[in-house]
Enzyme design. Structure first.
Site, PDB file in Angstrom:
ATOM      1  CG  HIS A  80       2.014 -11.021 -10.159  1.00  0.00           C
ATOM      2  ND1 HIS A  80       1.339  -9.822 -10.149  1.00  0.00           N
ATOM      3  CD2 HIS A  80       1.057 -11.980 -10.303  1.00  0.00           C
ATOM      4  CE1 HIS A  80       0.039 -10.035 -10.284  1.00  0.00           C
ATOM      5  NE2 HIS A  80      -0.154 -11.335 -10.391  1.00  0.00           N
TER       6      HIS A  80
ATOM      7  CD  GLU B  53       3.465 -11.821  -6.712  1.00  0.00           C
ATOM      8  OE1 GLU B  53       4.560 -11.406  -7.155  1.00  0.00           O
ATOM      9  OE2 GLU B  53       2.489 -11.084  -6.524  1.00  0.00           O
TER      10      GLU B  53
ATOM     11  CG  ASP C 203       4.905  -7.281 -11.507  1.00  0.00           C
ATOM     12  OD1 ASP C 203       4.256  -6.244 -11.747  1.00  0.00           O
ATOM     13  OD2 ASP C 203       4.456  -8.205 -10.818  1.00  0.00           O
TER      14      ASP C 203
END
Length: 182
Positions: A35, A117, A166
């Site tokens: 992400h 992330e 993403d």
């Protein structure tokens, strides 16, 4: 060889314990989902990502945060622009990162995936430090979770097409997978 992980927690990551997780329905970990995140969008090095994942985001600190007020989300890991690795949820537990999602016909990707992330946006290039830490983290996760391999790595865009984009066009998949190989 010294273990790098204890009960799903990596020793070399800074720990920030999120309340936004629960138990996995099975012990299976068979996907890595990449992400990106920045709060506010395109701003880096601020404490707001921690605030979001820890459930204490000051929504009055930026007008854009009104849209995410009260959101209960988390990821297993965040890799900041400078390469700092932060872990919010044990890899043995289910973090809340994928949302409505499907991988190879299987719904609910949070059940069987680890969410990573990268501090960034779809269009800002990621840093060398982020790629280096991502590769190190990925290899550690391959060692800890035998169902993981290169073919089990996807972007958020792949499991929620039309809803998520993403890690975006700026993520160099060829570079990342090449570094993993070698």
């Amino acid at each position: 060889m010294n273990p790098s992980c204890n009960k799903g927690w990596l020793y070399f990551a800074r720990k920030c314990l999120s309340p936004h997780y629960n138990s996995r329905p099975t012990n299976e970990v068979s996907a890595l989902i990449i992400h990106n995140i920045s709060l506010p969008a395109g701003c880096y090095g601020l404490p707001h990502i921690d605030g979001l994942f820890l459930g204490c985001l000051d929504v009055d600190s930026d007008p854009s945060f009104a849209d995410i007020a009260g959101l209960e989300v988390s990821a297993h890991f965040l890799i900041r622009r400078d390469g700092e690795l932060v872990q919010y949820v044990s890899c043995d537990d289910r973090a809340w990162h994928a949302g409505v999602s499907s991988l190879n016909g299987r719904e609910g990707c949070n059940d069987f995936s680890i969410g990573i992330e990268l501090e960034g946006t779809d269009t800002d290039p990621y840093t060398n430090e982020q790629y280096q830490v991502l590769v190190q983290l990925t290899l550690e996760l391959f060692n800890e979770y035998p169902m993981l391999n290169q073919s089990k790595i996807v972007g958020h865009c792949d499991i929620a097409p039309g809803r998520k984009t993403d890690p975006g066009e700026s993520f160099d998949w060829q570079r990342y997978l090449g570094m993993l190989s070698g």
